[in-house]
Enzyme design. Structure first.
Site, PDB file in Angstrom:
ATOM      1  N   LYS A  39       1.700   7.081  10.728  1.00 59.37           N
ATOM      2  CA  LYS A  39       0.848   6.690   9.608  1.00 59.37           C
ATOM      3  C   LYS A  39       0.571   7.852   8.652  1.00 59.37           C
ATOM      4  O   LYS A  39       0.292   7.646   7.480  1.00 59.37           O
ATOM      5  CB  LYS A  39      -0.450   6.078  10.126  1.00 59.37           C
ATOM      6  CG  LYS A  39      -0.203   4.728  10.781  1.00 59.37           C
ATOM      7  CD  LYS A  39      -1.481   4.031  11.199  1.00 59.37           C
ATOM      8  CE  LYS A  39      -1.201   2.607  11.654  1.00 59.37           C
ATOM      9  NZ  LYS A  39      -0.444   2.536  12.924  1.00 59.37           N
TER      10      LYS A  39
HETATM   11  C1  LIG Z   1       0.409   1.496  13.329  1.00 57.68           C
HETATM   12  C2  LIG Z   1       1.378   1.797  14.423  1.00 57.68           C
HETATM   13  C3  LIG Z   1       2.473   0.937  14.706  1.00 57.68           C
HETATM   14  C4  LIG Z   1       2.693  -0.379  13.989  1.00 57.68           C
HETATM   15  O1  LIG Z   1       3.109  -0.190  12.661  1.00 57.68           O
HETATM   16  P1  LIG Z   1       3.024  -1.414  11.608  1.00 57.68           P
HETATM   17  O2  LIG Z   1       3.376  -0.826  10.297  1.00 57.68           O
HETATM   18  O3  LIG Z   1       1.589  -1.886  11.663  1.00 57.68           O
HETATM   19  O4  LIG Z   1       3.977  -2.460  12.056  1.00 57.68           O
HETATM   20  C5  LIG Z   1       3.368   1.316  15.703  1.00 57.68           C
HETATM   21  N1  LIG Z   1       3.183   2.453  16.404  1.00 57.68           N
HETATM   22  C6  LIG Z   1       2.143   3.294  16.174  1.00 57.68           C
HETATM   23  C7  LIG Z   1       1.997   4.513  17.006  1.00 57.68           C
HETATM   24  C8  LIG Z   1       1.210   3.000  15.172  1.00 57.68           C
HETATM   25  O5  LIG Z   1       0.174   3.838  14.959  1.00 57.68           O
END
Ligand SMILES: *Cc1c(COP(=O)(O)O)cnc(C)c1O
Length: 464
Positions: A112
């Site tokens: 993120k």
């Molecule tokens: C947020 C997250 C996801 C999922 O990603 P999306 O864009 O919501 O599909 C997968 N793995 C981790 C570690 C995350 O923090």
């Protein structure tokens, strides 16, 4: 570039307005009115270039003149300077045709950061230009909160309040939020669950007077500016493995469908991608819809990959829009059914079209542990976190010997040390730069699950 709502009943906006508004006023999500296209030569020209330079070229058409080239270039360079790997999103080879793309080299050890670091700087830029201030309030079960705090810490025009459920996040996740020492960062531990935090947030957005009073803004993953920067690493990975002159495939640990949708965006821009594999844990609504067309809400089951424990994947609406020839009436129909009947069916040409690009796999808890163990054993002691493991197993099932497969590693194994230790018998250490995380002082207010108490606290702590 203009942005239009998937539900067709909100005004078209510029990039900057989309950034500040997030969700469209008709409840829809903003998407570009047309996908920008690159030729094969455009992609070839980016081969071997530094990550920030590729990012600049990929994002530029989406920003559509709202930022000058200089401004955009500076935002991107600043955003990625703080990553602890020069490549930003390096590839690691697991087996002859299977690679992992490490997206956890940012400040909070999850993918993120790749988008959030850009988002924080874009906010700064737009707010300065408009001489405005905002108050960001968010609810988190872990990863989003820390990434948002890191992106906004120390910025002049944004204040951030993050609510997490008291005692219900992992210690690493909590400390990543509460040890940030910046006057514009405020942590609130709510005596309740993650759902309680989310309900408080919704109530704040529904209270127009409070909303205006504090200039409330959100940072959840439906904001277009959180999807856009993620398209970049699909391009860098493909170029490294022979693209655009041969197609590659990606397996993506999926929750809200933002990350994998960014892969779809890269494909619409002309990048040859063979398959996008949706990897879900036992919260498998997306696997079900791809298998049978059945998109019925279930109950959220807690797993060891908590960032994928979701009921509705909000960004899926952006794909539905394209699958139905960008007809907003069709999207409104499906969303009404979802709201009123708890589900809808994806059928006919729309489902066929989805299957041309996407595959989906459900990976349960014991398969996740087995995968962590197997990768550690077979790949020289390499450790993957439980989210990444879901992707690795989905990739293995969808392997095609003729096409390189890239699994997105969405979190650093040290962020989920208990599951990794349980599977592989090794406790992954935190990276050097975070080694003192357990010694840093924490700052956090514990509050009851009560709307008046929380809003009063936010009012009293705001400095702006
Ligand atoms: C947020 C997250 C996801 C999922 O990603 P999306 O864009 O919501 O599909 C997968 N793995 C981790 C570690 C995350 O923090």
């Amino acid at each position: 570039m203009r942005y239009i709502s998937t539900r067709g009943q909100a005004p078209a906006l510029s990039f900057e307005d989309t950034l500040l508004d997030g969700l469209a006023r008709d409840g829809g999500l903003y998407v570009p009115d047309a996908w920008p296209r690159f030729t094969a030569d455009d992609f070839r020209a980016l081969r071997g270039k530094p990550y920030a330079e590729v990012a600049f070229h990929v994002m530029r058409p989406f920003v559509g003149g709202d930022l000058t080239d200089d401004e955009l270039g500076r935002v991107i360079c600043d955003a990625y300077a703080a990553f602890d790997h020069q490549q930003v999103a390096p590839l690691v080879q697991l087996s002859s045709n299977h690679f992992v793309m490490e997206l956890f080299h940012g400040p909070t050890l999850a993918f993120k950061d790749v988008a959030m670091q850009v988002l924080g700087r874009l906010y700064d830029h737009v707010l300065a230009k408009r001489d405005r201030r905002i108050t960001i309030v968010g609810a988190t079960s872990g990863d989003t909160g820390s990434a948002a705090i890191e992106a906004v810490r120390g910025r002049q025009r944004a204040e951030i309040f993050i609510m997490h459920p008291h005692g219900r996040t992992s210690e690493v996740q909590r400390r990543q939020m509460t040890t940030v020492d910046a006057p514009n960062v405020h942590n609130i531990a709510i005596e309740g669950t993650f759902d309680d935090c989310q309900n408080l947030l919704k109530a704040m957005f529904n209270d127009q007077a409070f909303r205006d009073e504090i200039a409330l803004s959100g940072v959840n993953s439906i904001n277009w500016a959180r999807v856009m920067p993620q398209a970049v690493y699909y391009v860098t990975a493909a170029l490294t493995l022979g693209g655009p002159d041969r197609p590659v495939s990606f397996a993506v640990p999926t929750g809200n469908f933002g990350d994998i949708f960014a892969g779809y965006v890269a494909m619409q821009m002309g990048l040859p991608i063979d398959r996008l594999v949706i990897a879900t844990n036992i919260n498998d609504i997306l696997t079900r819809v791809m298998d049978s067309g059945d998109h019925t809400l279930g109950r959220v089951e807690p797993t060891m990959s908590p960032s994928m424990d979701i009921q509705v994947s909000s960004n899926f609406e952006r794909l539905l829009f394209d699958l139905h020839d960008r007809d907003p009436a069709k999207v409104r129909g499906l969303m009404d059914q979802l709201k009123q009947a708890g589900g809808f069916r994806l059928e006919g040409a729309a489902l066929d079209r989805a299957r041309e690009t996407f595959a989906a796999q459900r990976v349960d808890e014991s398969q996740t542990l087995d995968t962590i163990r197997r990768v550690h054993h077979e790949c020289g002691g390499y450790l993957v976190d439980p989210h990444t493991a879901v992707g690795v197993e989905a990739a293995r099932r969808e392997a095609d010997p003729a096409v390189p497969m890239i699994t997105l590693a969405t979190a650093h194994p040290a962020k989920f040390p208990d599951a990794v230790e349980q599977a592989a018998g090794v406790r992954p250490p935190l990276p050097e730069r975070m080694a003192d995380l357990y010694d840093r002082p924490e700052r956090c207010e514990v509050l009851p699950n009560d709307f008046d108490a929380v809003t009063a606290h936010i009012r009293s702590r705001r400095t702006g």
